[in-house]
Each structure stands twice: as C-alpha cells, then as structure tokens.
Write a protein that holds these residues in place. Structure first.
Motif, mmCIF file in Angstrom:
data_model
loop_
_atom_site.group_PDB
_atom_site.id
_atom_site.type_symbol
_atom_site.label_atom_id
_atom_site.label_comp_id
_atom_site.label_asym_id
_atom_site.label_seq_id
_atom_site.Cartn_x
_atom_site.Cartn_y
_atom_site.Cartn_z
ATOM 1 N N GLY A 1 4.666 4.901 14.255
ATOM 2 C CA GLY A 1 4.367 3.532 13.375
ATOM 3 C C GLY A 1 3.785 2.535 14.535
ATOM 4 N N ARG B 1 0.294 4.199 0.800
ATOM 5 C CA ARG B 1 -0.257 5.167 1.678
ATOM 6 C C ARG B 1 0.965 4.810 3.076
ATOM 7 N NH1 ARG B 1 -5.903 3.824 3.371
ATOM 8 N NH2 ARG B 1 -5.084 1.812 3.168
ATOM 9 N N TYR B 2 1.505 3.693 3.192
ATOM 10 C CA TYR B 2 2.403 3.362 4.134
ATOM 11 C C TYR B 2 3.890 2.819 3.835
ATOM 12 C CZ TYR B 2 -2.105 3.240 6.421
ATOM 13 O OH TYR B 2 -3.399 3.566 7.077
ATOM 14 N N ALA C 1 -4.328 -0.082 12.037
ATOM 15 C CA ALA C 1 -4.419 -0.818 10.765
ATOM 16 C C ALA C 1 -4.961 -2.310 11.123
ATOM 17 C CB ALA C 1 -3.437 -0.808 9.989
ATOM 18 N N LYS D 1 4.379 -0.286 10.259
ATOM 19 C CA LYS D 1 3.844 0.598 9.434
ATOM 20 C C LYS D 1 3.738 2.098 9.499
ATOM 21 C CE LYS D 1 0.099 -2.374 7.061
ATOM 22 N NZ LYS D 1 -1.358 -2.388 6.349
ATOM 23 N N TYR D 2 4.268 2.768 8.598
ATOM 24 C CA TYR D 2 4.670 4.205 8.997
ATOM 25 C C TYR D 2 3.635 5.197 7.707
ATOM 26 C CZ TYR D 2 8.099 3.536 12.351
ATOM 27 O OH TYR D 2 8.694 2.689 13.457
ATOM 28 N N TYR D 3 2.924 5.895 8.156
ATOM 29 C CA TYR D 3 2.338 6.703 7.091
ATOM 30 C C TYR D 3 3.356 7.448 6.004
ATOM 31 C CZ TYR D 3 -1.336 9.699 5.082
ATOM 32 O OH TYR D 3 -1.934 10.468 4.111
ATOM 33 N N SER D 4 3.116 7.375 4.626
ATOM 34 C CA SER D 4 4.223 7.809 3.957
ATOM 35 C C SER D 4 3.730 9.182 3.523
ATOM 36 C CB SER D 4 4.021 6.888 2.759
ATOM 37 O OG SER D 4 3.051 7.134 2.042
ATOM 38 N N ASP E 1 0.837 -1.182 -0.093
ATOM 39 C CA ASP E 1 -0.131 -0.051 -0.039
ATOM 40 C C ASP E 1 0.860 1.435 0.001
ATOM 41 O OD1 ASP E 1 -1.895 2.206 0.578
ATOM 42 O OD2 ASP E 1 -3.080 1.154 1.891
ATOM 43 N N THR F 1 -0.125 3.331 14.306
ATOM 44 C CA THR F 1 -0.655 3.005 12.982
ATOM 45 C C THR F 1 -0.823 1.633 12.754
ATOM 46 O OG1 THR F 1 0.774 5.089 12.151
ATOM 47 C CG2 THR F 1 -0.110 3.454 10.530
ATOM 48 N N THR F 2 0.256 0.774 12.883
ATOM 49 C CA THR F 2 0.115 -0.626 13.013
ATOM 50 C C THR F 2 -0.967 -1.225 13.730
ATOM 51 O OG1 THR F 2 2.624 -0.860 12.397
ATOM 52 C CG2 THR F 2 1.421 -2.802 13.047
ATOM 53 N N ILE G 1 6.607 0.259 5.089
ATOM 54 C CA ILE G 1 7.002 -1.063 5.806
ATOM 55 C C ILE G 1 8.222 -0.822 6.560
ATOM 56 C CG2 ILE G 1 6.935 -3.435 6.046
ATOM 57 C CD1 ILE G 1 4.384 -2.097 5.409
#
Length: 274
Positions: free
Chosen positions: A261, A160-161, A268, A215-218, A158, A264-265, A163
């Motif tokens: 992150g 948006r994120y 998610a 996961k980190y928002y990109s 994705d 976010t993880t 890894i």
C-alpha cells in the motif's frame, strides 16, 4: 379506488401499513423511472451467507475463550470466505440492498474486529494485563472506525482501491501470525517479553493501518480484465510455495500486501502530480 398497478411489496411515502411493531424491514429504493418506492422484506441468499460469516466470528470468540485457538483461527478464515461470497452473490443475482450493506458491516466488525482481538488477547497478550487489553481494544476500535468510514464513503472513493487495510486482511494477518506461533512454539515462546512486545506492536500497527489513508489495490476489477499469460504460471508458483508451509506462506503474502500500500500510494500521488 386502489391502485392495481402498484407492485406487490411496494409502499408509497405516506403508506402507514408498516405499524412499527411487526418484525420486518422496509427499504426505500428508486425505480428505473426515477420514482421512490418502499419495498418490504430482504434478499435471502446474500444475507444468509452474511449470517454464516457472523456465526463463524461468534464461534471464533467462544473457541478463543475456551483455549481452542486453532478452531478460532479456522472460524475466522471461514468468515473471510463467506464475507467474500455474500457480496458476489448479491451482485450476481441483483440483490444488493442498504440492509445487506449494514448487516455485512456488523458481521465484519464481529468476525474481523472483535474475534481476532480476543484471539490475540487469549493466546498471548493476557499476560500483559491491562496493557494487552488496551492494545487489543485499539485494534477493535480501529476496525469499527474503518467500517464506519467505509460505509459513509460508498460510491465516493475509487473502487480500484481500499483506503486503509481492509478488515478481513487485517484479521488474516493477525490469525496467520497466531497460527505460525502455534506451529513454531519453540521459536515464539510466549513467556518471553520480546515475543509479547512483538505481538503488541503487530496488533496495534495492523489496527492503525486499517484507519490510515494508504491506498491498497482492491482487485475488484481484475476479473473483468485480461492479463498477460505470464501471470498464470507465476500464480501457480506462488501457490506451490504457499503449500510448502501454508501458515507461513499466508502470513508472508499478507504482510507483503500490507506493505504494498505504501508503494501504491506513492505512485498514485506521483501520477496525480504529473
């Protein structure tokens, strides 16, 4: 009879005009009609910007070896700026290519994988001998693993994120820590074992975060979306706080992002299970 409709620079699959000796790049692409063609050459501007990022990383290594730690830090900052610029230029002018992607990864490895490790080793961890060397190598190896994993997952994950922590952010955490240490040398006494252990934990932890599945928002889609007006004055406030002490502000922001992150993880996975 020669096919006069063949675009200049295109080569069929069986074309032997590339003799294997000429210093040239030949890439296979798909046309709008779905046909495979081979194109010779590279796109100049995005690859030139990537070269500037590579040069910045190389200069940082030389500066670290010479003890010019501030110059080494600023060089990595410039590499991060160039790294963010080359991709945007490539997308803006339609100049994305497999060569550019691979070149960018090699540049990232030098600028954000090797240069920060050498900076940390030259500044602090060389007093620990082989332990310091091993910890800095762990960071470099993790950066290489992350970039290799990113390359094989292009088009799968994705957008948006990220890894794992992106290598430029990992480098910023390291160099901002060093810059804070330089500015507050009376607090961060490099002769104290506690400070050396802190730096060991920092560089190893950041390295492991790069290869984690967190996961980190990109922020790659935020420029195409509207946001509430309140975001603008909040951003101004954050910038004002950072300008009070830029190295400390950048370090705090980068650490907050690294910790974000985990949240976010969590959310998610929670939304995926509902």
């Amino acid at each position: 009879m020669t096919n006069t409709n063949k675009p200049e620079g295109d080569f069929s699959t069986n074309d032997n005009s590339f003799d294997g000796i000429t210093f040239e790049v030949v890439e296979e692409e798909h046309t709008n009609e779905g046909n495979k063609v081979k194109r010779r050459g590279i796109y100049l501007w995005p690859n030139l910007i990537t070269t500037l990022a590579l040069l910045s990383g190389f200069y940082s290594i030389i500066a670290s070896m010479n003890g010019d730690f501030r110059q080494a830090i600023f060089a990595i900052f410039f590499a991060a700026l160039f790294d963010g610029l080359d991709g945007r230029v490539a997308r803006a002018i339609g100049a994305q290519s497999p060569f550019g992607e691979q070149f960018d990864s090699l540049s990232d490895l030098l600028a954000f994988g090797i240069a920060p490790a050498i900076l940390m080793y030259s500044w602090s961890l060389h007093d620990l001998g082989r332990i310091g060397l091993a910890c800095c190598f762990v960071y470099t190896a993790c950066a290489a693993f992350r970039l290799a994993r990113f390359n094989v997952q292009i088009g799968i994950v994705d957008k948006r994120y990220f890894i794992g922590v992106a290598s430029p952010l990992a480098a910023i955490i390291i160099i901002s820590s060093v810059l804070v240490g330089l500015d507050y040398s009376e607090v961060f006494d490099l002769k104290e074992k506690g400070i050396q252990i802190y730096n060991v934990i920092l560089i190893v932890t950041v390295g492991l975060l790069m290869i984690s599945n967190i996961k980190y928002y990109s922020f790659k889609t935020i420029d195409r979306k509207r946001v509430p007006f309140a975001v603008l004055p909040l951003s101004v406030f954050i910038i004002a706080v950072i300008t009070y002490d830029i190295p400390v502000g950048i370090l705090i922001l980068s650490i907050i992002y690294a910790l974000s992150g985990f949240f976010t993880t969590f959310f998610a996975r929670k939304s995926a299970n509902t």
